[in-house]
Design a protein around this motif. Structure first.
Motif, PDB file in Angstrom:
ATOM      1  N   ARG A  96       0.965  -1.156  -0.005  1.00  0.00           N
ATOM      2  CA  ARG A  96      -0.020   0.196   0.193  1.00  0.00           C
ATOM      3  C   ARG A  96       1.009   1.323   0.061  1.00  0.00           C
ATOM      4  O   ARG A  96       2.207   1.250   0.365  1.00  0.00           O
ATOM      5  CB  ARG A  96      -0.899   0.054   1.150  1.00  0.00           C
ATOM      6  N   LEU A 175      -8.693  -0.736   2.069  1.00  0.00           N
ATOM      7  CA  LEU A 175      -8.968  -1.552   3.299  1.00  0.00           C
ATOM      8  C   LEU A 175     -10.343  -1.931   3.163  1.00  0.00           C
ATOM      9  O   LEU A 175     -10.626  -3.295   3.305  1.00  0.00           O
ATOM     10  CB  LEU A 175      -8.559  -0.749   4.628  1.00  0.00           C
ATOM     11  N   ASP A 178     -11.007  -4.057   0.254  1.00  0.00           N
ATOM     12  CA  ASP A 178     -10.829  -5.500   0.770  1.00  0.00           C
ATOM     13  C   ASP A 178     -11.625  -6.362   1.366  1.00  0.00           C
ATOM     14  O   ASP A 178     -11.772  -7.651   1.126  1.00  0.00           O
ATOM     15  CB  ASP A 178      -9.088  -5.474   1.307  1.00  0.00           C
ATOM     16  N   ALA A 179     -12.238  -5.754   2.338  1.00  0.00           N
ATOM     17  CA  ALA A 179     -12.897  -6.532   3.206  1.00  0.00           C
ATOM     18  C   ALA A 179     -14.327  -6.753   2.642  1.00  0.00           C
ATOM     19  O   ALA A 179     -14.999  -7.402   3.040  1.00  0.00           O
ATOM     20  CB  ALA A 179     -12.935  -5.720   4.722  1.00  0.00           C
ATOM     21  N   MET A 180     -14.553  -6.022   1.616  1.00  0.00           N
ATOM     22  CA  MET A 180     -15.997  -6.157   0.717  1.00  0.00           C
ATOM     23  C   MET A 180     -15.495  -7.326  -0.321  1.00  0.00           C
ATOM     24  O   MET A 180     -16.300  -7.371  -1.314  1.00  0.00           O
ATOM     25  CB  MET A 180     -16.397  -5.052   0.266  1.00  0.00           C
ATOM     26  N   GLY A 181     -14.548  -7.950  -0.293  1.00  0.00           N
ATOM     27  CA  GLY A 181     -14.229  -9.046  -1.262  1.00  0.00           C
ATOM     28  C   GLY A 181     -13.660  -8.589  -2.661  1.00  0.00           C
ATOM     29  O   GLY A 181     -13.486  -9.361  -3.684  1.00  0.00           O
TER      30      GLY A 181
ATOM     31  N   ASN B  65     -10.415  -7.654  13.343  1.00  0.00           N
ATOM     32  CA  ASN B  65      -9.499  -7.490  12.430  1.00  0.00           C
ATOM     33  C   ASN B  65      -8.861  -8.881  12.138  1.00  0.00           C
ATOM     34  O   ASN B  65      -8.411  -9.197  11.122  1.00  0.00           O
ATOM     35  CB  ASN B  65      -8.479  -6.465  12.688  1.00  0.00           C
ATOM     36  N   LEU B  70      -7.695  -8.815   8.277  1.00  0.00           N
ATOM     37  CA  LEU B  70      -7.005  -7.388   8.095  1.00  0.00           C
ATOM     38  C   LEU B  70      -5.779  -7.234   8.793  1.00  0.00           C
ATOM     39  O   LEU B  70      -4.997  -6.569   8.176  1.00  0.00           O
ATOM     40  CB  LEU B  70      -7.902  -6.276   8.711  1.00  0.00           C
ATOM     41  N   ILE B  71      -5.440  -8.068   9.816  1.00  0.00           N
ATOM     42  CA  ILE B  71      -4.203  -8.330  10.435  1.00  0.00           C
ATOM     43  C   ILE B  71      -3.821  -9.538  10.678  1.00  0.00           C
ATOM     44  O   ILE B  71      -4.874 -10.251  10.726  1.00  0.00           O
ATOM     45  CB  ILE B  71      -4.084  -7.241  11.702  1.00  0.00           C
ATOM     46  N   PRO B  90      -8.143 -10.446   3.518  1.00  0.00           N
ATOM     47  CA  PRO B  90      -9.420  -9.942   3.643  1.00  0.00           C
ATOM     48  C   PRO B  90     -10.418 -10.358   2.733  1.00  0.00           C
ATOM     49  O   PRO B  90     -11.564 -10.872   2.799  1.00  0.00           O
ATOM     50  CB  PRO B  90      -9.228  -8.490   3.807  1.00  0.00           C
ATOM     51  N   ARG B 100     -18.341  -7.869   7.446  1.00  0.00           N
ATOM     52  CA  ARG B 100     -18.096  -7.077   8.368  1.00  0.00           C
ATOM     53  C   ARG B 100     -18.528  -5.644   8.423  1.00  0.00           C
ATOM     54  O   ARG B 100     -18.622  -5.038   7.231  1.00  0.00           O
ATOM     55  CB  ARG B 100     -16.732  -7.017   9.158  1.00  0.00           C
TER      56      ARG B 100
ATOM     57  N   VAL C 314      -5.531  -0.069  11.670  1.00  0.00           N
ATOM     58  CA  VAL C 314      -6.770  -0.388  10.843  1.00  0.00           C
ATOM     59  C   VAL C 314      -7.777   0.654  11.457  1.00  0.00           C
ATOM     60  O   VAL C 314      -7.819   0.403  12.601  1.00  0.00           O
ATOM     61  CB  VAL C 314      -7.062  -1.730  11.123  1.00  0.00           C
TER      62      VAL C 314
END
Lengths: 324, 272, 314
Positions: A96, A175, A178-181, B65, B70-71, B90, B100, C314
């Protein structure tokens, strides 16, 4: 009118090329990635054209260079630039932050040193007498304009597609995307590679257009110029780089004609003629400070649209909330 | 979901209640000298609402996380339906069906509500660059279906009338609801909610409990919930885990955890 | 063997200049998390300042053709004053191009762009003012010393240019002073605290604006000193003199790990040695070594040679 076009044919064609080159930098920016590599891929595409047309294709001197050959060069350049972009992009885009900008600086420098030393690229002198597919400079528009229109249509459609939305999500918040696929590395490399391919294609046509090709085509100044096109034009809508490319390429010509009007102090006239890069640099600083999204923004376009729609200015829900 | 599917799920509910969905074993995460999560183990059963509480800085969000990739944990493993998902990125975790929301809301601010929800359907759609640009199948059909589903989800959270408004322009409570809609667009089996009631007004908080319950029923979800609002947690959760200084100090049904001396100590200590 | 020792010593000499130059980059990065692209331009300007301060006249091109200062300093004094001026210029650049963006909390990529803008203005302004000629300093920093020193025996000579030895000495001296400053002075400790953890540092009541100004001054001084040292070894090769060096400096800080202060020194020495050991058949590719290393590091150790893994909040 046609006299005007012929007198400025070289600038007009360059303007169109610059607009496409601006779009090539806009593509990785769609995914939030600042690349300084467009001039590198542009240079590479140019070398493909220069080498193919002078050393591989046998064209009798004086004859026109066949357009199908030009298309073959474009395809070769696209494949080569695409492959290189993947190789450069994966290590830089796993991370990143500003690593892509740094890696692309390195890439452009390596390319420059290599082309400076290889025999096939003509070393420091470069390659001369690249054959001409067209009879006049202005006829290059037959290929430059369709290229611009196709590139614009491509980006416009892409922005509204599934992949384009994934790019936007990464630009907004990598981020969360990423968490949404959405796989960030894959999409960042994809955006970067598409930009590289576009830059390479512009390079091939440009090499014929300029008739000669050398390492100066992809140098640091070229990087700055393309960056200025996108960031001053606007980095949040594809019309930004297109208008930026058109206007900023014409700017030195305009300044030169202003300097020729006469009556200006000598130093100012001289500055207007030689100071193109100083002015670009100043504009870059001023824009990042005062117009961080460039001149042409989606909000700006919205205002223009309302201006032409003739209806009384309707306040949208967005504005109602923005200004309580 | 059709009525008889929902019916059949309810029919074998007793069986499912015993199935383990998530299993954390010895999860530990250090940041420099600080142990944010310290040897935490627990299991989450299918279909339950599992609460995660603890004083500020207890490591709740860090645990979320860790669970969503995420980590990475310093040590420990995480299994989801028997498969080890500890090392997944993730987006891979999300693709497996764990969605989430974020404590400090992370919507795509410059995009409209409906676009936010459409983006989260990425893993359930296929069309690539060429199909999207040229309008070839399956892109147009997918685009229609994606938008339709996004509108349904917005309707579910009561925001369908503001679908085209930019996410940044919503009030706090609306942003929280939009984040839930976005997470639901992933069609998850497990939903992790990080302080969903934070920033909501009292009346919003009241309806939230019923909303979470109805969403769980409708989408057949397992819900993990970090929350400070005690009435919400007590009324909603089947079981509660309590974290303090990164350690799991209690785990059980709400009325048991409420009376646990270690929990009382942790909260009183925090207040003092 | 003789060749090995020669390469080693030359590598250490240029590597030590890379090190002090890259420290200027990395100090700013460690405090603000931004890359100051204008650092290469500062390098150039430091070299030109020194040239002007010695009282030498400009060449035939540019607006300032044939002009010179009414006085002249000896080279060593001019180098110090020139580097200090570069430091002050760096503070001014921070005020104009970085502070407004920082105040707004703008994306860090924008700071990179605005510093690129500054770099391009500076380089082209130099060209506009004094042309693109090569300038050589009046006088020598080696004074009356012989131009080369033999590190070998009479039979197998290992000649090293004296100026390389002096440069190495000066760079080492600067590194020692800097280490002392960072570890033992109040502002140095504050700098280290902020570079390790900005939030905690602000809680401790460290005045961030003053510290940032100081960091830019230090960075500019180091950049200017590197420029003037290289200038005294090989002349000033025109306005673009510092751009190539500046780009190599980027490779050095990636080698060392972005924002890693000891890493920048190690990275600089590694690059200097790597370049010195390029076989003479491939010497044309010497300038690509830095960037090749950059890719290797990105692939294998993105946190840098010495680096720890950065923790992403985060």
């Amino acid at each position: 009118m046609s006299d005007f076009f012929h007198a400025h044919s070289s600038v007009i064609v360059s303007m169109v090329f610059a607009a496409v080159l601006g779009l090539s930098l806009y593509l990785p920016l769609m995914a939030g990635q600042l690349s300084l590599a467009s001039p590198g891929f542009y240079a590479l595409g140019g070398y493909v054209a220069a080498v193919f047309s002078t050393k591989i294709f046998n064209v009798a001197s004086g004859a026109h260079f066949p357009i199908p050959y030009l298309l073959i060069e474009m395809i070769v350049a696209a494949v080569l630039c695409g492959a290189l972009a993947i190789i450069v992009g994966i290590p830089a885009l796993r991370l990143r932050g500003i690593y892509l900008a740094l890696a692309t600086v390195a890439f452009v420098e390596i390319l420059r040193v290599v082309s400076l030393n290889l025999k096939i690229t003509g070393g420091a002198v470069g390659i001369f007498k690249i054959p001409q597919p067209f009879r006049s400079t202005l006829q290059y528009l037959w290929i430059a304009l369709p290229l611009l229109i196709l590139a614009m249509a491509f980006v416009y459609r892409l922005e509204k597609s599934r992949i384009g939305r994934a790019f936007t999500a990464i630009r907004e918040d990598e981020l969360a995307a990423d968490a949404m696929g959405i796989a960030p590395t894959y999409h960042k490399v994809l955006a970067f590679t598409m930009g590289a391919i576009l830059a390479g294609i512009v390079g091939t046509v440009s090499a014929h257009f300029l008739n000669t090709w050398n390492t100066r085509q992809g140098d640091f100044n070229a990087s700055i110029t393309v960056l200025a096109i996108v960031l001053i034009g606007g980095s949040r809508t594809f019309l930004g780089p297109v208008l930026g490319g058109l206007v900023l390429t014409a700017l030195p010509e305009i300044l030169r004609s202003v300097a020729d009007i006469g009556g200006l102090p000598h130093w100012l006239a001289q500055f207007l003629k030689d100071g193109r890069l100083i002015i670009f640099g100043l504009l870059l600083v001023l824009c990042t400070v005062f117009f961080p999204q460039g001149i042409i923004t989606p909000e700006f376009l919205g205002r223009v649209r309302r201006l032409f729609s003739r209806r009384p200015r309707a306040t949208t829900a967005d504005e109602a909330r923005a200004a309580p | 979901m059709t009525a008889d599917v929902a019916e059949s799920i309810r029919a074998d509910a007793p069986d499912r209640a015993r199935a383990v969905v998530l299993e954390a074993t010895g999860m530990t995460r250090r940041f420099g000298g600080l142990v944010a999560v310290n040897d935490v183990s627990f299991t989450v059963n299918d279909g339950e609402v599992f609460g995660l509480i603890g004083p500020n800085g207890a490591g709740k969000t860090t645990l979320f996380n860790l669970m969503t990739g995420l980590i990475q944990p310093t040590s420990g493993r995480l299994h989801y339906r028997g498969a080890d998902i500890t090392a997944l990125r993730p987006h891979q975790v999300a693709a497996r069906g764990i969605a989430r929301t974020f404590q400090n809301i992370r919507l795509f601010g410059n995009l409209s509500a409906v676009e936010n929800v459409m983006i989260a359907q990425h893993v359930h759609t296929r069309s690539g660059v060429l199909a999207g640009v040229l309008g070839l199948p399956p892109a147009p059909a997918e685009a229609r279906a994606t938008r339709k589903k996004a509108m349904e989800l917005l309707d579910l959270v009561g925001m369908a009338d503001r679908a085209e408004t930019k996410a940044v322009n919503f009030a706090y409570g609306d942003q929280r609801r939009l984040e839930i809609a976005r997470a639901l667009a992933l069609e998850p089996h497990v939903l992790l909610l990080d302080e969903p009631a934070a920033g909501m007004n009292p009346s919003e908080k009241q309806t939230l409990s019923g909303f979470i319950r109805s969403v769980r029923e409708r989408f057949d979800l397992t819900v993990l919930l970090i929350e400070h609002h005690v009435p919400l947690v007590m009324g909603l959760c089947d079981r509660i885990a309590v974290l303090n200084f990164g350690k799991l100090i209690a785990l059980g049904p709400p009325h048991v955890v409420q009376k646990d001396p270690a929990v009382i100590e942790a909260y009183l200590g925090d207040a003092g | 063997m003789a060749h090995f020792i020669q390469s080693l010593l030359n590598g250490l000499s240029i590597g030590s200049v890379y090190a002090i130059f890259a420290l200027g980059y990395t100090l700013v990065f460690s405090i603000l998390g931004i890359i100051n692209f204008a650092h290469g331009a500062i390098f150039t300007i430091g070299a030109y300042f020194t040239y002007v301060l010695t009282g030498a006249a400009f060449g035939f091109n540019g607006v300032l053709a044939n002009r010179s200062l009414p006085f002249g300093l000896t080279l060593v004094i001019a180098m110090i004053v020139g580097s200090l001026l570069a430091g002050f210029l760096s503070v001014i650049i921070e005020r104009l191009a970085f502070r407004p963006l920082r105040r707004r909390g703008a994306d860090r990529l924008l700071s990179l762009v605005s510093s690129l803008g500054v770099a391009i203005v500076a380089v082209n302004l130099i060209q506009y003012l004094v042309g693109a000629e090569i300038y050589t300093y009046k006088g020598k920093i080696t004074g009356n010393l012989p131009s080369a020193v033999n590190f070998g025996s009479e039979n197998t000579p290992i000649p090293i240019r004296t100026v390389q030895i002096v440069i190495f000495g000066v760079s080492c001296l600067i590194l020692v002073l800097l280490t002392f400053m960072i570890n033992y002075t109040k502002i140095g400790k504050a700098l280290r605290a902020v570079s390790e953890d900005a939030t905690t540092a602000s809680l401790l009541g460290i005045n961030t604006d003053r510290l940032i100004m100081f960091t830019f001054f230090l960075s500019g001084f180091l950049g200017g000193m590197a420029g003037t040292l290289v200038g005294s070894s090989v002349s000033i090769a025109g306005p673009y003199f510092g751009i190539a060096f500046g780009l190599k400096g980027l490779a050095v800080i990636v080698l060392g790990g972005l924002g890693d202060i000891p890493g920048a020194v190690v990275g600089g020495l590694v690059l200097g040695l790597a370049e010195a050991f390029v076989p003479s058949d491939y010497s044309a590719y010497k300038d690509a070594v830095a960037f090749g290393l950059l890719f290797v590091v990105l692939l294998l150790r993105p946190q840098g040679i010495l680096g720890r893994v950065q923790v992403q909040k985060v």
